[in-house]
Design a protein around this motif. Structure first.
Motif, PDB file in Angstrom:
ATOM      1  N   UNK A  54       0.904  -1.243  -0.196  1.00 47.31           N
ATOM      2  CA  UNK A  54       0.056   0.115  -0.014  1.00 47.31           C
ATOM      3  C   UNK A  54       0.784   1.213   0.046  1.00 47.31           C
ATOM      4  N   UNK A  55       1.774   1.180   0.775  1.00 45.29           N
ATOM      5  CA  UNK A  55       2.894   2.422   0.836  1.00 45.29           C
ATOM      6  C   UNK A  55       3.525   2.576  -0.285  1.00 45.29           C
ATOM      7  N   UNK A  56       4.066   1.611  -1.067  1.00 45.02           N
ATOM      8  CA  UNK A  56       4.564   1.794  -2.208  1.00 45.02           C
ATOM      9  C   UNK A  56       3.487   2.280  -3.435  1.00 45.02           C
ATOM     10  N   UNK A  57       2.257   1.757  -3.488  1.00 44.36           N
ATOM     11  CA  UNK A  57       1.387   2.104  -4.533  1.00 44.36           C
ATOM     12  C   UNK A  57       0.926   3.739  -4.167  1.00 44.36           C
ATOM     13  N   UNK A  58       0.812   4.150  -2.983  1.00 47.01           N
ATOM     14  CA  UNK A  58       0.343   5.359  -2.625  1.00 47.01           C
ATOM     15  C   UNK A  58       1.507   6.394  -2.857  1.00 47.01           C
ATOM     16  N   UNK A  59       2.913   5.967  -3.173  1.00 50.31           N
ATOM     17  CA  UNK A  59       3.888   6.874  -3.687  1.00 50.31           C
ATOM     18  C   UNK A  59       3.502   7.444  -4.892  1.00 50.31           C
ATOM     19  N   UNK A  60       2.693   6.960  -5.763  1.00 56.58           N
ATOM     20  CA  UNK A  60       2.498   7.506  -6.833  1.00 56.58           C
ATOM     21  C   UNK A  60       1.503   8.698  -6.890  1.00 56.58           C
TER      22      UNK A  60
ATOM     23  N   UNK B  53      -2.376   7.906  -5.752  1.00 58.89           N
ATOM     24  CA  UNK B  53      -3.098   8.243  -4.549  1.00 58.89           C
ATOM     25  C   UNK B  53      -4.265   9.373  -4.866  1.00 58.89           C
ATOM     26  N   UNK B  54      -3.967  10.135  -5.899  1.00 61.92           N
ATOM     27  CA  UNK B  54      -5.190  11.096  -6.062  1.00 61.92           C
ATOM     28  C   UNK B  54      -6.377  10.492  -6.662  1.00 61.92           C
ATOM     29  N   UNK B  55      -6.466   9.584  -7.510  1.00 62.25           N
ATOM     30  CA  UNK B  55      -7.587   8.751  -8.206  1.00 62.25           C
ATOM     31  C   UNK B  55      -8.199   7.972  -6.784  1.00 62.25           C
TER      32      UNK B  55
ATOM     33  N   UNK C  24       5.145  11.092  -5.333  1.00 69.03           N
ATOM     34  CA  UNK C  24       4.417  11.969  -4.234  1.00 69.03           C
ATOM     35  C   UNK C  24       5.578  12.451  -3.339  1.00 69.03           C
ATOM     36  N   UNK C  25       5.742  13.827  -2.961  1.00 63.88           N
ATOM     37  CA  UNK C  25       6.849  14.502  -2.373  1.00 63.88           C
ATOM     38  C   UNK C  25       7.065  13.637  -1.078  1.00 63.88           C
ATOM     39  N   UNK C  26       8.298  13.323  -0.641  1.00 62.33           N
ATOM     40  CA  UNK C  26       8.573  12.755   0.508  1.00 62.33           C
ATOM     41  C   UNK C  26       8.354  11.062   0.535  1.00 62.33           C
ATOM     42  N   UNK C  27       7.489  10.684  -0.593  1.00 63.80           N
ATOM     43  CA  UNK C  27       7.178   9.322  -0.659  1.00 63.80           C
ATOM     44  C   UNK C  27       8.193   8.300  -0.779  1.00 63.80           C
ATOM     45  N   UNK C  28       8.189   6.979  -0.563  1.00 64.73           N
ATOM     46  CA  UNK C  28       9.098   5.903  -0.787  1.00 64.73           C
ATOM     47  C   UNK C  28       9.352   5.963  -2.495  1.00 64.73           C
ATOM     48  N   UNK C  29      10.800   5.791  -2.478  1.00 57.85           N
ATOM     49  CA  UNK C  29      11.133   5.786  -3.870  1.00 57.85           C
ATOM     50  C   UNK C  29      12.024   4.722  -4.218  1.00 57.85           C
ATOM     51  N   UNK C  30      12.218   3.867  -5.389  1.00 55.72           N
ATOM     52  CA  UNK C  30      13.129   2.841  -5.555  1.00 55.72           C
ATOM     53  C   UNK C  30      14.434   3.025  -5.530  1.00 55.72           C
ATOM     54  N   UNK C  31      15.248   2.294  -4.831  1.00 58.59           N
ATOM     55  CA  UNK C  31      16.528   2.435  -4.770  1.00 58.59           C
ATOM     56  C   UNK C  31      17.048   1.773  -5.925  1.00 58.59           C
TER      57      UNK C  31
END
Length: 183
Positions: free
Chosen positions: A22-28, A32-34, A158-165
């Motif tokens: 869920x955290x990964x998906x809501x990083x987009x 998140x907006x949809x 999303x600003x401050x969201x999780x990003x892939x390393x």
């Protein structure tokens, strides 16, 4: 928006995996907006619950290493690619209200046959304030897929969201490549 996914039938491990995904998906930002705009009474829309549930099932037994979302903002649609320990999971979702267009499938990472990388700035003469390797793109050819897969930083995060390393993603695919050659 929900910060935690819970259900009495989930084990602690499954609940942690559900929250992680869920955290990964809501990083987009678009996802998140949809999801927020289509939420009713604090619940998430059907397309999101289905996307999350099926991705969770397809990653069972694996660790999620990275999630990449490629949105088509005009069509309220997205392609989601999950990189897990042993699989690549693909989902296409239509987030438009009333739509139920959706598909998800997983393939083994054993089919990795070529890994390439694009790193824009190089190491020699690199500004000391810029980390190396920085934002890189990993291109992976997988047996059975018509086109190579491109994994890189998203402008839709999303600003401050999780990003892939991306360096860890590169190392993971290189390990697959090395293991596949010994088969």
């Amino acid at each position: 928006m929900l910060s935690s996914i819970s259900h009495p039938s989930l084990s602690n491990e499954d609940a942690a995996s559900a929250d992680d995904l869920h955290d990964w998906l809501m990083s987009s930002r678009p996802l998140e907006w949809w999801a927020e705009s289509a939420s009713t009474a604090g619940g998430l829309p059907r397309w999101y619950t289905r996307l999350h549930s099926e991705l969770l099932l397809l990653t069972t037994g694996d660790e999620v290493e990275a999630v990449f979302v490629t949105p088509n903002v005009e069509k309220f649609a997205a392609v989601v690619t999950v990189v897990s320990t042993h699989r690549l999971i693909f989902a296409r979702v239509d987030a438009e209200e009333g739509s139920d267009s959706y598909e998800a499938h997983a393939i083994s990472r054993r089919g990795v046959r070529d890994v390439r990388v694009e790193e824009r700035f190089g190491l020699i003469g690199r500004d000391s304030r810029r980390d190396w390797p920085g934002d890189l793109t990993v291109i992976v050819d997988v047996a059975g897929l018509a086109e190579p897969l491109r994994f890189g930083p998203s402008p839709h995060t999303t600003v401050g969201a999780r990003k892939p390393d991306m360096y860890a993603v590169l190392q993971s695919f290189l390990a697959n490549l090395g293991a596949n050659r010994s088969l």
